[in-house]
Design an enzyme around this catalytic site. Sequence first.
Site, PDB file in Angstrom:
ATOM      1  N   ASN A   1      -7.763  -4.306  13.442  1.00 55.60           N
ATOM      2  CA  ASN A   1      -9.311  -4.536  13.446  1.00 55.60           C
ATOM      3  C   ASN A   1      -9.386  -5.729  12.451  1.00 55.60           C
ATOM      4  O   ASN A   1     -10.108  -5.641  11.819  1.00 55.60           O
ATOM      5  CB  ASN A   1      -9.586  -3.574  12.726  1.00 55.60           C
ATOM      6  CG  ASN A   1      -9.125  -2.897  11.529  1.00 55.60           C
ATOM      7  OD1 ASN A   1      -7.819  -3.332  11.067  1.00 55.60           O
ATOM      8  ND2 ASN A   1      -9.085  -1.983  11.007  1.00 55.60           N
TER       9      ASN A   1
ATOM     10  N   ASP B   1       0.264  -1.128  -0.344  1.00 56.50           N
ATOM     11  CA  ASP B   1      -0.651   0.203   0.220  1.00 56.50           C
ATOM     12  C   ASP B   1       1.320   1.253   0.008  1.00 56.50           C
ATOM     13  O   ASP B   1       1.780   1.397   0.025  1.00 56.50           O
ATOM     14  CB  ASP B   1      -0.306   0.051   1.627  1.00 56.50           C
ATOM     15  CG  ASP B   1      -0.294  -0.786   2.347  1.00 56.50           C
ATOM     16  OD1 ASP B   1       0.726  -0.534   3.136  1.00 56.50           O
ATOM     17  OD2 ASP B   1      -1.117  -1.488   3.276  1.00 56.50           O
TER      18      ASP B   1
HETATM   19  C1  F6R Z   1       1.403  -2.220   6.069  1.00 57.06           C
HETATM   20  C2  F6R Z   1       0.232  -2.509   6.259  1.00 57.06           C
HETATM   21  C3  F6R Z   1      -0.561  -2.604   7.347  1.00 57.06           C
HETATM   22  C4  F6R Z   1       0.185  -2.577   8.780  1.00 57.06           C
HETATM   23  C5  F6R Z   1      -0.870  -3.004   9.557  1.00 57.06           C
HETATM   24  C6  F6R Z   1      -0.222  -3.405  10.942  1.00 57.06           C
HETATM   25  O1  F6R Z   1       1.896  -2.055   4.820  1.00 57.06           O
HETATM   26  O2  F6R Z   1      -0.566  -2.762   5.235  1.00 57.06           O
HETATM   27  O3  F6R Z   1      -1.445  -3.532   7.142  1.00 57.06           O
HETATM   28  O4  F6R Z   1       0.795  -4.517   8.039  1.00 57.06           O
HETATM   29  O5  F6R Z   1      -1.169  -1.853  10.148  1.00 57.06           O
HETATM   30  O6  F6R Z   1       0.870  -2.152  10.942  1.00 57.06           O
HETATM   31  P1  F6R Z   1       2.042  -2.711  12.532  1.00 57.06           P
HETATM   32  O7  F6R Z   1       3.129  -3.306  12.147  1.00 57.06           O
HETATM   33  O8  F6R Z   1       2.380  -0.740  12.350  1.00 57.06           O
HETATM   34  O9  F6R Z   1       1.277  -2.885  13.808  1.00 57.06           O
END
Ligand code: F6R
Length: 270
Positions: free
Chosen positions: A137, A67
Amino acid sequence: MQIVLCDDAEQTAREAAKWVQALLVHKTRPVLGLATGSTPIRLYQELIQLYQQQKISFANCTTFNLDEYFDIAPAHKQSYRSFMQTQLFNHIDINLQNTHLPACSQGQNPRLVGLEYEQHIAAAGGIDLQILGIGSNGHIGFNEPTSSLASRTRLKTLTAQTMSDNSRLFSPDEVQPTMAMTMGIATIMDARYVLLIATGLGKAEAVRQMVCGPVSAYCPASVLQMHEHAIVVLDKAAASLISDQQYLKVAEQENQRMIEIYGLQFIAES
Ligand code: F6R
């Protein structure tokens, strides 16, 4: 799902790095799907170390990130392009021309950008191994709860939960983006292997729903129950709400025994 149980975040990163190493070693033209966020940072540090020890090379590797924030300049310090440069690309031998993020600016049609991203992935031969984190979530990529399980790369509005979780990364004077381009759930499911990493108690409930809950658009990560090769690497805290911990431990011992005998089951050379 193959659940790999680790003691802590450090071990989680080392375990995950083994899969990426196996891909880079076994495939001549590996295609790696990348994630941002706090979770993969340790994994990227492990990969940088393996590269410095000359155990892996990214010279022939193509990457696609999950993303990118909508309408953010690549050089902006909050862009995921900047994150990837700082956390990984600046420290390895990757050809930057082969690194891709679904960047989309205000003047572009997000639908066309999404379609082109899908075409680029297909032209590269598809993603061999997609690295994933999980949102508190249950989101994967920025596929927020209610995302279609058949979705493709597109623009998504971030939920209040995600905005609040990620606010820690923004200083008070910075504007936090509310929208992002993200690979869709079907795009992620097309990857030959998916490698999801989760650490910490804050992820335990989302992990429980992903592993033990019904497959539901309300917990997008639960769709990985339908993936043929989903590897889920968890520390103890993130795994703590999964029912039948005893079974997890026994299955993990068996997995390790199989790996010792046969090596990591992995994509054959093609
Ligand atoms: C990042 C992404 C998100 C993260 C998720 C967890 O490219 O696509 O899905 O993997 O929000 O984020 P963290 O690792 O910061 O808890």
